[in-house]
Structures are given as C-alpha cells and as structure tokens.
Write an enzyme that holds these catalytic residues in place. Structure first.
Site, short mmCIF file in Angstrom:
data_model
loop_
_atom_site.label_atom_id
_atom_site.label_comp_id
_atom_site.label_asym_id
_atom_site.label_seq_id
_atom_site.Cartn_x
_atom_site.Cartn_y
_atom_site.Cartn_z
N TYR C 54 50.46 29.10 -78.97
CA TYR C 54 51.27 30.31 -78.76
C TYR C 54 52.64 30.10 -79.38
O TYR C 54 53.18 28.99 -79.34
CB TYR C 54 51.42 30.61 -77.26
CG TYR C 54 50.11 31.05 -76.64
CD1 TYR C 54 49.77 32.40 -76.59
CD2 TYR C 54 49.22 30.12 -76.16
CE1 TYR C 54 48.57 32.80 -76.05
CE2 TYR C 54 48.00 30.52 -75.62
CZ TYR C 54 47.68 31.87 -75.57
OH TYR C 54 46.47 32.27 -75.04
N GLU C 55 53.21 31.17 -79.91
CA GLU C 55 54.48 31.01 -80.60
C GLU C 55 55.61 30.59 -79.67
O GLU C 55 56.64 30.12 -80.12
CB GLU C 55 54.86 32.29 -81.36
CG GLU C 55 55.02 33.51 -80.51
CD GLU C 55 55.13 34.80 -81.34
OE1 GLU C 55 54.92 34.78 -82.56
OE2 GLU C 55 55.44 35.83 -80.74
N SER C 56 55.38 30.69 -78.37
CA SER C 56 56.36 30.22 -77.40
C SER C 56 56.47 28.70 -77.37
O SER C 56 57.37 28.16 -76.72
CB SER C 56 55.98 30.72 -76.01
OG SER C 56 54.63 30.43 -75.73
#
Lengths: 259, 312, 259, 312
Positions: C54-56
């Site tokens: 996830y880009e988080s």
C-alpha cells in the site's frame, strides 16, 4: 582558578581549548578522538546542554562511557534519537541544523580549506589519508567548523594544499559565485602553538591567541604562508587543574585518547 | 545533563497563536493516520485567513479548513477522502468558485513527497521518474525537467516545499520536543524538517527516559520541533495506532455534510467554534462512541507487549 | 463449479474478474474499494501468497478485517513491514519491486493512459476529480496495471482524454523516445461489459473477453474509438457461487463496498 | 496465508557460493554497527577474486578482504578504522602498489549514500550540496554537475550505485526474509534496495509473528531479500546492538597486524582459512572473551524491556 601544568601540545591542552569553543553553541557534529574528549569536557564545564550529533545517525547522545567510535553502542543507548543516515546527512546536516562541526585534518590552508585525502602526487601519493568521510558535507553545511591540529608547521598549514577535500566558502565561490555554501566554513583552528580564527566567511585565518610561552613570531615562522595577526592577539588561557582532572579521572579513565 | 534545556511544551491555543499567522504556508501532514485534526480546528477557531495549505491527501480536515474560510490556496496530490468520497467544499470552489475560487497547485503523491524531501534537505529540486507524457507539467509549471549528465534521458524534477509551519500529530514526545511515532508515518519527517517552524501535537507527553529507551522511534529530534502540545484524541476522526482506531462512521457521515455548505457551517459552529478545545470535543462526541474506538485501552507502545509474549 | 447469478455490472462480478487477474502475480499495489475486495478474494482463491503493498508504506499486509482505507489500522497490525513513504515510493515502487498496480480511473484511452484529474475545461472543470495520487507513479513503474471501470461508455473510454494524469508508455515515448518507462502500463481494463487487454507495451487495448449476454458489437458501440477485437475473444467466466459467498459472507460482511 | 511462500533460509557457505561470483560488484554495508564480518570471511574462504567492493567506511573488514586478494577495486568514502587507525593493507597498495595496485573510486560519505539512494530508487543521479570548490570532482569524473531549472546555481550529482550483491547483517529476520534491525542502521536499506541480489545474515531467525508484532522495525521486507542466513555473532569484532558490544580490543590489535603483510596472511590463515565457519571462529575466540562482550545476554528486542519498566 589554578592552571594545570600541561604542555600546549598535550592532548589535555588541546581538548580543553577546544571544549571552550563550545560555550553557547547548541548542536555539535562530533567526530571521534580529540573531539570526543572536548565535547565531553564541554558538557561538564562550559555547556551542559550541548546536543551531540554523530554522522552515524545519533542526535542527542547521552553516553555513559567514552565512545571509541562514532557508532559506538554507548552513543546509541539512551540517545534521544537514532535517525536514518538519509535523514541525518540530508535533513539534519544539509538541511542546516548543525551549528558546529568538529574536524581534524592533515592540512589546512589560509582560508580554512581542508585536505584529508592524500599527501604528494594524486596518482601515487606518499601518504594515503582517510579521505573525505563526512567532512566534505560538514564544512559547507555546518554553521561553522572547529579544526584541531596535532602539528603546527608549514606541512600542516601549507601555502597550498596537496589536495582540497573540503573547501572553504572562498574556493566554492571561486568555482561559481552563486555556489556560496550556507556555512561559515572553518572559524577556528587550534594547534599546539596557537588558536587561529577566521572572523570573515570569505577572509583568511589570523593568529588570535598564542599558547603560553609561544611568541607570535614562532607561530608565523611555523605557518606556510604569511599569516595575519589579530589586533587583539592574546595568550591562550591554559587548562585549569579541574579541566585536567575531569579529562584524566572522569572522561578518559582508560587513557584511550590521553597518553 | 538535559536539565538546563528548555521545555517546548505549551497548550494548543498558544502554539497556534504563536506560530500560525494569516497568509502563511502551512502543512498539516499525516497519511491516513495521525492526522492533526485538533490543530486544524484550533486554526479555524482562531480565524486564520489566506493560508496556503499543503498536504498530500487533503481529506476531511482540509475540507473543513477550506469550508471555514481559512484557505486561499491548496497544494496537494489527492483531493478526496479515500473510501468516503469527494470533498465537496473543495469541489464547489474549483467547479463553481462557490463561495469563492480556490487556487490549486497539483502534484502526484511522490511529487509532493519529493517536494518535502527537497525542502528538508535544502536541495534546489528533487528528481523522480514520473510525468513523462503526462499533462500534469502543462498544468503546473513547477514540474520541470533537467538533463542527465550521465547521458540518459531528461528527468522531471519538483522544487522544494518549505512551509512556514508544519504541524504533525504523534503518539508521544518528551518535553524537550523529541517526537516518537510509529505505524504509518507518512510524510511527517520530511514535512517537519522542511518547515521553518514545527508544532507537534501528541497523545501523551512522556518522561525523557521513555523516549530514550527506544531512540529508533524518534522521527523528529528536539532540534526539529518548536512546540509540543499534549492533545489526547487529537487525531480523531483519523486514528493514532495503539491508542484508538479510525472513526469510519464519521468519515461516512461527512460526505452528506460536505455536500451542503450550510451543513458544513453548522457543523463547524457546533464542533469547532462552539467548543473551547479538544477535551470539550471528545466530551461532545460522548464516552460511548469514543471508547468504542478503543480509546483508553492503549498499551502505550506498539509491539512491546506482543513482542514480550511472542519471545516468551 | 456453479456460477452465481450476479449481473456483469455488479461489484461481485467485477471484483471476481479482477481477482482472477492476480493468479501467479507476486506483489500487488492495492488501492481501496473494489481493489480491496478483489485482492482479498484473490488471496482466498487463486493466489494465497500475493504480497499486498500500500502506498501508505505497508508491505505484506495480513488484514484480519476489511480495510476502509489504504492506511487503515487493520493493514498495519500484523503487517510484515511498515516502511517510510520515502522507501515505499522511492525504493519499492520506483525501484521496480511492484508487479501489479490496481487502479481506478474516470477515463481510459486506447493506449491505457488514465485521467483522474478533471472532466471538462482545465481552468474551470465540470467535475473536479481526486487527482493523481500515486497513480502517476504506479503506471510507469509497476510491472503492469489493472484498471477497473464502473462504466463502459464513450465518456469513460473516450477517443481523447480530457486530461492525461497517468500516461501510457506510448505517450511517454512520444514526449521523448528515451523516456520509456520500465513498466508495461495498463495491461487489463475490466468494465461492466468486457475485459480489455493490451498485450503490446506500445499497442492498443483490444476486446479480449465479453461478459455473458454482451456482444462484441455492444462493446464496440460503447467505446469511444474503433476498438480492436482479439482473435480469440471469448466470454468471461462469471463468478462462482463460492466467489460470491466469500465476498458477501466473509470479506465484506458489513457491505461497505458491496451494496 | 504465508504457508505457501518459500523460505529464503540457507547456510552462509551456500548463500555466498550461490550469489557472489568472481568479478562482481559487492557492497557489504553497516556503519560502525552490524558489519557483516562473517560473510566477508566466507567470501575470503571461498577464494572470490577480482571483486569491486563498495562501502562507505572500508574498515578492518575490507582491509581483510583486500589482504586476502579478493579485491581489484574499492568504491568508498572513508579509508580508516575510526579510532583504531590506518588500514595498512589499503595503504600499501595505494602508496606502493604492494603487492599490486588497487583501483580507488572515491566520494564523501553523503556522496556514497546518495549513490545507493539513486540505485535503490532507480534514479539516473542524486543531487547533493557538497563538492563546490573541492578537488574530489577532478579526481572522480563520476561527480558531475547539473543545471537547476529553477534558476539557482548548478548542483553536483552522483550516479546510481547498483551492486550485483549487497550483504548486510541484522538482529533478526523471519524465514520469508523480512529483516529487522535497530540501533544504527547505516546505509543498509538503500544499499539493499540498490543491490540486484541481497544476502542478510542475522543473529537469529525468528517466527513470523515476532516480526509482524512490530512491523516498523522491518527495514528490508522479504521482497528485497534473496537469502537469509542465521549467523550468531556474525558482526564480531563489530557489534549487534542488544546482542553484544564492539570488541574494541580487537580493533586496537588489528593495526599492528595490518602493518605487516605477513601478519595479515597469518591471521587470515588462522582465523578464516583454517576455520570452517563462524561457530568455529567464536569457539576459537573463546567463551570468556565472547561473553565479556555481552553475548548471550540479549533481551532480543531493544527497548521492549526498558520501555515496559519505564511505563510501568
């Protein structure tokens, strides 16, 4: 205070003079060896709240023993922060958060450019020195730099460096006037004979203090260029008995850096 | 040895009043986690105007700041609230200049992050392998190209972003300003080092020896922080990992409010202007809802307990 | 297997078809919404070992509940790694470690360029969309991208995008032949009518599968350009009863994304 | 759900034999901490030749690799062993080509780190505010300048460094290859992502749920790692925080050995070629010396215990 009976070329003398430069400074980028002693002494004397930053990523070190390296576990344990080196070099140092850098060098020139790369011919040096390390980042980016030299002679303070590893703002500006670095560069050089200072960011080093028993002429003769003398040149305040006691009996009890 | 160092602890209203001025560029960061809602509400409460606000994902917090009339320009990379839909306050201004226009400066996520990185590291630009063939550089003249001196193709770069003030929320800090956070840490370290001033709100201010027992969790050392404010629950309706979870109901509730400008203003009156501080906000939220999010059940440190169990 | 009775434009249908694209893939960059369902279903059916990124900053998520956002705590708890976004975007994504990106879009053109920025006039758009987010990084850098569209009409699949947010390698090469991105760009577009594929990195989308009850001519008529038809076009395998049961009774029990 | 994923665990001799070939570019990183000595000794033992070795601080480990004849080129930024003095094997080669020359490619510390960053992030170069006025760019044509498209002065850049193999040491990993480290983490994350292959030696291989109980400690996710090798004591004479401290006596003992090429060869015979593996090395070191460094007293996780105490 009583002055201690230590020679101006002793580690005790140099470390004490170096420690005093840290009065009023906030964040110090410290190396290993004599800077370790100086910073520790400063924290016990002139500046208990100095923040120690190490290129290994440590900010706010609180060592409970003498560090034998800039990545020693005594610097990590109890530190306020251990950052990535990406953050340390990029954000802390290049980002402009270091007030004072503490450096050594094989050669320093009149503008405070440093050589830590080699002596002699570039292709086949007489002496291969350790190289740039972080000094090439510290000199342009720290607010100012303090250099401690173990020798004061025309070899260590030459008219021309064999190699310029970490340039003064003067040299940076010569390459491109717009490339002026944010930092002052070398502000102070402490040698076995004298304390040299460079009050102007684009000026030359000048003799600011001579150690007890040393004359200005001796300093001039031992320097590789015709060094300027400050108007108010004075005699260096030597270490006190307490400074030396702290260094020997509390800081470097194992005589790692002191002999 | 730190006894002589000054504390940076202050209350939120003082921190905002001291550091945030009309017309400033302000970044409130936190990527889906640790979003500093309490600080944003205090900015609204103090009536700041004409702010340029920066943030990767504007989110509900910025819909509220914009709705409250604090903002004249938005620098961002994603203008929606995740699964909870559009930010209608933003859309009204962009699509219909209602009630007034909003200037937008737009990047991709990595472009925004690179801008903070360049700001933090005092670089004139930061290169990234995005934008080749995109219309974004046509929309935003700050996305430029440089020549590769090693003979490769040109590469796009973005300029540094140096907010006047960066505001973040974190799990904890000591009174000197060493801020520790974990879970998703977003662009906080970059945005804080890029900021000229930094305010950190935290769930709890802890003793220095807590911080120093695990220095790898310190993302912002004290030298990077100007004000530390204890604001328990300061990230609601976002979350603070190991303290409370995201109030997903609130996110769903926001879209209908957001669609109606009057409802936005009424919400701001009831939940921001009408309340003195975050404690009153949490009281209004109610014990039941707040404790259902896990508040008050924190172990105070991620993994420590699990890890002890795991290695036992 | 028994096929479920769900319409081709249902979330259940689209999510199941999307999930099947993940067979044999390793690392998937997942967004929120329909991709969340698809990835979860894939892990329970065709690919239990897919790594969720996830880009988080999360790598190797093992959520024990349905994530309501890409930064949801259920994705953090029990994850194999939570990296800095610097490392996630720089090293994981731009460094070439993501195999499949999962994206939505308002518009997709014949080469798989995406518009997620605006509809209408640039200066005063009819609809202001969410913008680039990480898609402008995912399209060039992920090995390939899968796009799910909720609509199949000439508005969603136009001859010309209102705005190109995330360009296909075709557009990147047009800007500068040497700027060819490492990734394939969009390989697959799943719509309520069909599965479109783009087998050639510099080629066009073509109709690869039509959903049950849909004709090739209907797909062609609903597309904003004269779309090519694959030689071996076939009918999409619909979801099984088990796929739908998993989606409804185990994955999205609260009907967050399913209606 | 990970039951189907392949383990990356192998023994050290297999890992080196599989991944490190003659002529390769190899980075063994670890900045004064977590230095992968055991892996370097295995490279020596297997007689690799003609390696280009990269490392910010070459240190004793590289003095040994060079002394053993494994190396034809050194890419680095500091050529000394901290307080322990010169690396004489390096100096003999550079100053007198004794017994043969050694090619050197030289940067500053941040220059090396930026090279790894560019390698990890697939960038054509990385900019830094060093080198203006320095002789380093004259010595190293890989240090170049680019124009600032925002109108500032030119800035120096360095090219990416992408080692064929990067080797790191860490506190722990799971069998899938998720590597966790803390304390000083040096250039390991950048160097590993820059490397085409990555070998991680670790003090202990732990169950997946240990890693997953504190995912912020994972600096190298499994996808970045090709081989995981359990090598307790693998960093000696360097150290592994929370496992054992640095063997400072060893560092002091090395300089006189380093000064005498015959002594270097004798040391390598006794401590590397003459021993099958690290367990034998630790046995030869002796229980007394090894346990005096704190080995065997680890809590297994920094801070966890302290933190529990601190917050109790």
């Amino acid at each position: 205070m009583n002055h201690a009976d230590v020679a101006p070329n002793s580690t005790e003398f140099l470390a004490t003079v170096a420690a005093r430069q840290l009065a009023g400074k906030r964040r110090v980028f410290a190396g290993v060896g004599l800077p370790t002693l100086a910073v520790d002494l400063a924290m016990r004397t002139v500046n208990p709240s100095v923040e120690l930053v190490y290129e290994s990523g440590i900010c706010g070190a609180h060592p409970d023993g003498l560090a034998e390296g800039i990545a020693d576990s005594v610097l990590v344990t109890g530190a306020e922060a251990v950052l990535s080196m990406h953050a340390l070099f990029g954000y802390v140092l290049q980002g402009g958060n270091v007030d004072v850098g503490f450096l050594g060098a094989a050669q320093v020139d009149r503008w405070g450019s440093l050589n830590t790369t080699l002596i002699g011919d570039w292709a086949k040096p007489t002496v291969r020195l350790p190289g740039a390390g972080g000094a090439a980042e510290i000199v342009p980016n720290a607010g100012e730099c303090i250099v401690v030299l173990r020798r004061h002679d025309p070899g260590a303070l030459p008219a021309k460096l064999d190699f310029c590893t970490s340039p003064s703002p003067v040299r940076a500006r010569e390459e491109d006037p717009r490339m002026e670095p944010p930092g002052h560069g070398v502000s102070t050089v402490i040698t076995p004979l004298a304390v040299l200072r460079r009050p102007d960011k684009f000026g030359e080093l000048e003799v600011s203090e001579v150690h007890p028993g040393v004359t200005v002429d001796q300093v001039r003769a031992a320097t590789g260029w015709d060094i300027a003398i400050a108007d108010d040149v004075c005699v260096t305040e030597p270490p006190t008995v307490e400074d030396v006691r702290l260094l020997r009996d509390e800081i470097d009890t194992v005589r790692l850096y002191l002999r | 040895m730190t006894a002589t160092q000054a504390t940076k602890v202050m209350d939120l209203s003082t921190a905002i009043a001291t550091h945030v001025e009309d017309g400033m560029t302000v970044a409130l960061e936190g990527f889906g986690h640790l979003i500093p809602f309490a600080a944003a509400h205090e900015i609204i409460r103090q009536g700041r105007r004409d702010l340029t606000v920066c943030r990767m994902t504007p989110d509900i917090m910025y819909d509220q700041l914009i709705g409250a009339g604090c903002v004249s320009k938005l620098v961002a990379s994603f203008f929606a609230s995740g699964s909870a839909g559009s930010l209608h306050e933003v859309r009204r201004r962009v699509e219909r200049a209602d009630p007034e226009p909003l200037e937008i400066e737009e990047y991709s996520h990595y472009g925004m992050l690179c801008r903070y990185e360049a700001g933090a590291a005092n670089l004139p630009f930061f290169p990234l392998r995005s934008y080749a063939g995109s219309d974004l550089p046509k929309l935003n003249p700050n996305i430029r190209k440089v020549e590769d001196p090693f003979g490769g193709p040109d590469i796009y770069v973005v300029p540094p972003l140096k907010p006047d003030v960066t505001i973040v929320h974190a799990q904890r800090a000591d009174r000197l300003g060493n801020v520790q956070m974990w879970g998703i840490t977003g662009a906080q370290q970059e945005a804080a080092y890029a900021g000229k001033r930094v305010i950190a709100t935290v769930e709890e201010i802890v003793d220095e020896h807590v911080v120093r027992s695990d220095p790898n969790r310190t993302l912002l050392p004290a030298h990077a922080v100007d004000a530390v404010v204890e604001v328990a629950g300061g990230a609601h309706p976002s979350y603070t990992h190991d303290h409370y979870v995201r109030d997903n109901d609130f996110y769903r509730e926001w879209e209908p409010i957001s669609k109606d400008r009057e409802a936005v203003l009424a919400w701001l009156d009831a939940w921001v202007h009408g309340l003195p501080d975050r404690a009153a906000y949490l009281a209004k939220l109610g014990h039941e809802r707040w404790s259902a999010l896990g508040a008050g059940t924190s172990t105070g440190a991620t993994g420590a307990t699990d890890l002890e169990a795991a290695t036992a």
